[in-house]
Write an enzyme that holds these catalytic residues in place. Structure first.
Site, PDB file in Angstrom:
ATOM      1  N   HIS A 162       8.402  11.422  -2.453  1.00  7.45           N
ATOM      2  CA  HIS A 162       8.898  10.078  -2.117  1.00  7.45           C
ATOM      3  C   HIS A 162       7.929   9.008  -2.638  1.00  7.45           C
ATOM      4  CE1 HIS A 162      11.264   7.226   0.228  1.00  7.45           C
ATOM      5  NE2 HIS A 162      10.146   6.725   0.722  1.00  7.45           N
ATOM      6  N   THR A 217       5.714  14.880   0.252  1.00  7.96           N
ATOM      7  CA  THR A 217       6.886  14.936  -0.633  1.00  7.96           C
ATOM      8  C   THR A 217       6.678  13.996  -1.822  1.00  7.96           C
ATOM      9  OG1 THR A 217       8.070  13.105   0.379  1.00  7.96           O
ATOM     10  CG2 THR A 217       8.331  15.268   1.408  1.00  7.96           C
ATOM     11  N   ARG A 253     -10.166  -0.271  -0.331  1.00  4.14           N
ATOM     12  CA  ARG A 253      -9.779  -1.289  -1.324  1.00  4.14           C
ATOM     13  C   ARG A 253      -9.145  -2.514  -0.680  1.00  4.14           C
ATOM     14  NH1 ARG A 253     -10.364   3.481  -3.093  1.00  4.14           N
ATOM     15  NH2 ARG A 253     -10.946   3.906  -5.256  1.00  4.14           N
ATOM     16  N   ALA A 287       0.867  -1.183   0.000  1.00  2.00           N
ATOM     17  CA  ALA A 287       0.000   0.000   0.000  1.00  2.00           C
ATOM     18  C   ALA A 287       0.902   1.230   0.000  1.00  2.00           C
ATOM     19  CB  ALA A 287      -0.911  -0.002   1.224  1.00  2.00           C
TER      20      ALA A 287
HETATM   21  N1  INI Z   1       6.522   1.980   1.438  1.00  2.00           N
HETATM   22  C1  INI Z   1       5.258   1.560   1.219  1.00  2.00           C
HETATM   23  O1  INI Z   1       5.019   0.350   1.046  1.00  2.00           O
HETATM   24  N2  INI Z   1       4.232   2.463   1.169  1.00  2.00           N
HETATM   25  C2  INI Z   1       4.441   3.795   1.350  1.00  2.00           C
HETATM   26  O2  INI Z   1       3.459   4.559   1.307  1.00  2.00           O
HETATM   27  C3  INI Z   1       5.772   4.258   1.561  1.00  2.00           C
HETATM   28  N3  INI Z   1       6.013   5.663   1.732  1.00  2.00           N
HETATM   29  O3  INI Z   1       5.123   6.478   1.448  1.00  2.00           O
HETATM   30  O4  INI Z   1       7.106   6.074   2.133  1.00  2.00           O
HETATM   31  C4  INI Z   1       6.810   3.303   1.616  1.00  2.00           C
HETATM   32  N4  INI Z   1       8.077   3.683   1.841  1.00  2.00           N
HETATM   33  C5  INI Z   1       9.121   2.747   2.243  1.00  2.00           C
HETATM   34  C6  INI Z   1       9.792   2.100   1.045  1.00  2.00           C
HETATM   35  O5  INI Z   1       8.933   1.148   0.438  1.00  2.00           O
HETATM   36  C7  INI Z   1      11.082   1.366   1.452  1.00  2.00           C
HETATM   37  O6  INI Z   1      10.781   0.364   2.384  1.00  2.00           O
HETATM   38  C8  INI Z   1      12.143   2.301   2.056  1.00  2.00           C
HETATM   39  O7  INI Z   1      12.373   3.424   1.227  1.00  2.00           O
HETATM   40  C9  INI Z   1      13.497   1.531   2.232  1.00  2.00           C
HETATM   41  O8  INI Z   1      13.997   1.100   0.964  1.00  2.00           O
END
Ligand code: INI
Length: 159
Positions: A89, A87, A128, A81
């Site tokens: 990201h 940001t 969902r 999810a």
């Molecule tokens: N990972 C998710 O599965 N969902 C998110 O919404 C999310 N956000 O928004 O930051 C997220 N970030 C972590 C990413 O998947 C990695 O685990 C992390 O960057 C380390 O590689």
């Protein structure tokens, strides 16, 4: 008369791996529940299901690829999810996860199913994952069974 290939939903004998992200686990646990429900409702045996937890969606593709390369599985279901935050990201995680999962599927030939939600809000994700918009984990399990069966049909042509 044209030959028509259709995978169907009989999961008997299929070996399925599920890669599920712990990030937003209040949502992904529900996706996992839906996927397990879909597999067992369509006759995939419990002992033929493997679940691998990863920290976040970004880690899904590498683990899915390793499971696909093992040769043990007819399909891999990817569950996560990704929810939009302030940001950008979110965009990197969502894009790399989607592209990574597609690449695993194409490069390994093992159907690798995209059951990763990408939503603007947490509420949309909850809706969902067993809410009013259904359960994308359940849908992903049907896609896995159907595509795995279709691949087997194609592989058995001309044998
Ligand atoms: N990972 C998710 O599965 N969902 C998110 O919404 C999310 N956000 O928004 O930051 C997220 N970030 C972590 C990413 O998947 C990695 O685990 C992390 O960057 C380390 O590689």
């Amino acid at each position: 008369m044209a030959r028509v290939l259709k995978g169907g939903y009989n999961g008997e004998g299929l070996h399925i791996a599920i890669v599920v992200s712990r990030f937003n686990s209040q949502v992904t646990e529900k996706l996992l529940g839906g996927a397990l429900d879909g597999l067992s409702s369509n006759r995939v045996n419990d002992e033929d299901i493997t679940v691998a937890w990863v920290p976040g969606s970004f880690e899904i593709p590498v683990v899915a690829q390793t499971l696909a390369d093992s040769g043990e599985f007819n399909a891999i279901i990817c569950l996560g999810a990704v929810v939009r935050h302030e940001t950008d990201h979110y965009i990197h995680v969502a894009t790399q996860t989607a592209e990574g999962i597609a690449a695993v599927s194409i490069e390994t030939g093992v159907p690798t199913i995209f059951g990763v939600l990408t939503t603007d809000t947490e509420l949309q994700a909850i809706e969902r994952a067993g809410g009013k918009e259904g359960n994308r984990g359940y849908d992903a399990s049907l896609a896995a069974i159907e595509t795995a069966n279709l691949m087997q049909e194609i592989e058995s042509l001309n044998k």
